[in-house]
Write a protein that holds these residues in place. Structure first.
Motif, PDB file in Angstrom:
ATOM      1  N   MET A   1      11.487 -11.259   4.173  1.00  0.00           N
ATOM      2  CA  MET A   1      10.108 -10.769   4.275  1.00  0.00           C
ATOM      3  C   MET A   1      10.133  -9.431   4.994  1.00  0.00           C
ATOM      4  SD  MET A   1       6.791 -12.908   5.566  1.00  0.00           S
ATOM      5  CE  MET A   1       7.569 -13.305   7.141  1.00  0.00           C
ATOM      6  N   SER A   3       7.827  -7.164   5.971  1.00  0.00           N
ATOM      7  CA  SER A   3       6.874  -6.854   7.025  1.00  0.00           C
ATOM      8  C   SER A   3       5.881  -7.986   7.144  1.00  0.00           C
ATOM      9  CB  SER A   3       6.149  -5.535   6.726  1.00  0.00           C
ATOM     10  OG  SER A   3       5.139  -5.294   7.683  1.00  0.00           O
ATOM     11  N   ASN A   5       2.683  -7.836   8.160  1.00  0.00           N
ATOM     12  CA  ASN A   5       1.389  -7.401   7.621  1.00  0.00           C
ATOM     13  C   ASN A   5       1.608  -6.696   6.281  1.00  0.00           C
ATOM     14  OD1 ASN A   5      -0.626  -7.929   9.947  1.00  0.00           O
ATOM     15  ND2 ASN A   5       1.094  -6.913  10.953  1.00  0.00           N
ATOM     16  N   TYR A   6       1.620  -7.457   5.213  1.00  0.00           N
ATOM     17  CA  TYR A   6       1.881  -6.876   3.903  1.00  0.00           C
ATOM     18  C   TYR A   6       0.624  -6.238   3.307  1.00  0.00           C
ATOM     19  CZ  TYR A   6       0.208 -11.601   2.597  1.00  0.00           C
ATOM     20  OH  TYR A   6      -0.508 -12.769   2.484  1.00  0.00           O
ATOM     21  N   ASP A   7       0.839  -5.284   2.384  1.00  0.00           N
ATOM     22  CA  ASP A   7      -0.262  -4.627   1.676  1.00  0.00           C
ATOM     23  C   ASP A   7      -0.549  -5.289   0.337  1.00  0.00           C
ATOM     24  OD1 ASP A   7      -0.707  -2.591   3.622  1.00  0.00           O
ATOM     25  OD2 ASP A   7       1.067  -1.548   2.885  1.00  0.00           O
ATOM     26  N   GLU A   8       0.443  -5.996  -0.208  1.00  0.00           N
ATOM     27  CA  GLU A   8       0.288  -6.685  -1.483  1.00  0.00           C
ATOM     28  C   GLU A   8       0.830  -8.099  -1.339  1.00  0.00           C
ATOM     29  OE1 GLU A   8       2.452  -4.422  -4.323  1.00  0.00           O
ATOM     30  OE2 GLU A   8       1.056  -2.721  -4.308  1.00  0.00           O
ATOM     31  N   SER A  10       2.597 -11.514  -2.227  1.00  0.00           N
ATOM     32  CA  SER A  10       3.663 -12.033  -3.079  1.00  0.00           C
ATOM     33  C   SER A  10       4.040 -13.415  -2.559  1.00  0.00           C
ATOM     34  CB  SER A  10       4.896 -11.122  -3.038  1.00  0.00           C
ATOM     35  OG  SER A  10       6.011 -11.780  -3.638  1.00  0.00           O
ATOM     36  N   ASP A  13       6.401 -13.911   0.404  1.00  0.00           N
ATOM     37  CA  ASP A  13       6.007 -13.735   1.801  1.00  0.00           C
ATOM     38  C   ASP A  13       5.922 -15.057   2.549  1.00  0.00           C
ATOM     39  OD1 ASP A  13       5.569 -10.844   1.911  1.00  0.00           O
ATOM     40  OD2 ASP A  13       3.926 -11.228   0.520  1.00  0.00           O
ATOM     41  N   ARG A  88      -3.019 -12.485   9.491  1.00  0.00           N
ATOM     42  CA  ARG A  88      -2.963 -11.401   8.515  1.00  0.00           C
ATOM     43  C   ARG A  88      -3.813 -11.730   7.286  1.00  0.00           C
ATOM     44  NH1 ARG A  88       3.329 -12.541   6.760  1.00  0.00           N
ATOM     45  NH2 ARG A  88       2.997 -14.647   5.944  1.00  0.00           N
ATOM     46  N   GLY A  98      -4.424  -4.666   4.101  1.00  0.00           N
ATOM     47  CA  GLY A  98      -3.594  -5.243   5.150  1.00  0.00           C
ATOM     48  C   GLY A  98      -3.799  -4.486   6.450  1.00  0.00           C
TER      49      GLY A  98
END
Length: 238
Positions: A1, A3, A5-8, A10, A13, A88, A98
């Protein structure tokens, strides 16, 4: 994983095959956190016989689908406390992205109270998700914790009906025998939640949906049906 704090979104994660947080009979981790109204308070400093702690975020369709049943629990069972651990964003989009810092997370938690009418105490996890990781990092887990800090009921996915039955049994001094089967989010609430998050949220969700159905609605529920235990990380017992 890559990060926390993800932006997308999946499915990669999350670890759907291992129970990472505390399970029944283990100590619940305590954290000093900021609440949505700016207070500093320890997570396990609660009034009543039990704390019902639900994990959530405003972009989580499951969490948003559960709130209508979870919020009234403290009125139904006045001898308990009930709280949300804000983590998050489960399904970020362009309108609710995010988190880039703690202030972003605090702002979203504040929106949960002011716009969505959340009545429970909302604890805001730190930017790197220390408390969330300590409780297993799933987007909508639930825990019932007693005054000694021991986990008495736990589910990686909150099933409000099962949580309520478990709570009623604990208050009555009876053993908890309920199975918390995974139930999908209500479609109208799911679509509203993803639409509110903005472009990218729904697309990422639906791309991962076949895997989520297999791992949770089918595989996890079959495991519960046949009493097969998931692997669990060891933590201090009560």
């Amino acid at each position: 994983m890559p990060s926390y704090n993800y932006d997308e979104f999946s499915p990669d994660d999350y670890d759907f095959d291992t129970v990472e947080g505390p399970v029944v009979g283990q100590k619940a981790p305590d954290f000093e956190l900021t609440t949505s109204d700016g207070r500093t308070k320890r997570l396990l400093d609660f009034e009543g016989d039990f704390l019902v702690l639900e994990i959530g975020s405003i972009t989580c369709p499951l969490f948003q689908s559960r709130r209508g049943i979870m919020q009234p629990l403290q009125q139904e069972f006045p001898q308990i406390s009930s709280a949300v651990l804000y983590v998050r964003e489960a399904h970020p989009g362009v309108d609710i992205p995010g988190h880039q810092n703690f202030d972003d997370k605090l702002a979203c938690a504040t929106r949960l109270k002011s716009e969505d009418g959340e009545t429970r105490t909302v604890f805001v996890d730190d930017f790197e998700g220390a408390a969330h990781l300590g409780y297993g990092s799933m987007p909508n887990a639930v825990f019932i914790i007693d005054r000694k800090g021991c986990v008495r009921f736990q589910a990686e996915w909150n099933n409000p009906s099962a949580t309520r039955k478990a709570l009623a049994a604990l208050i009555a001094g009876k053993p908890v025998r309920v199975k918390s089967y995974f139930r999908p989010a209500l479609p109208p609430i799911a679509l509203k939640t993803l639409g509110r998050a903005g472009r990218g949220s729904a697309g990422d969700f639906f791309r991962g949906l076949p895997f989520l159905i297999w791992t949770n609605l089918i595989k996890r529920n079959l495991r519960l049906l046949f009493n097969q235990q998931q692997g669990a990380r060891k933590s201090p017992g009560c």
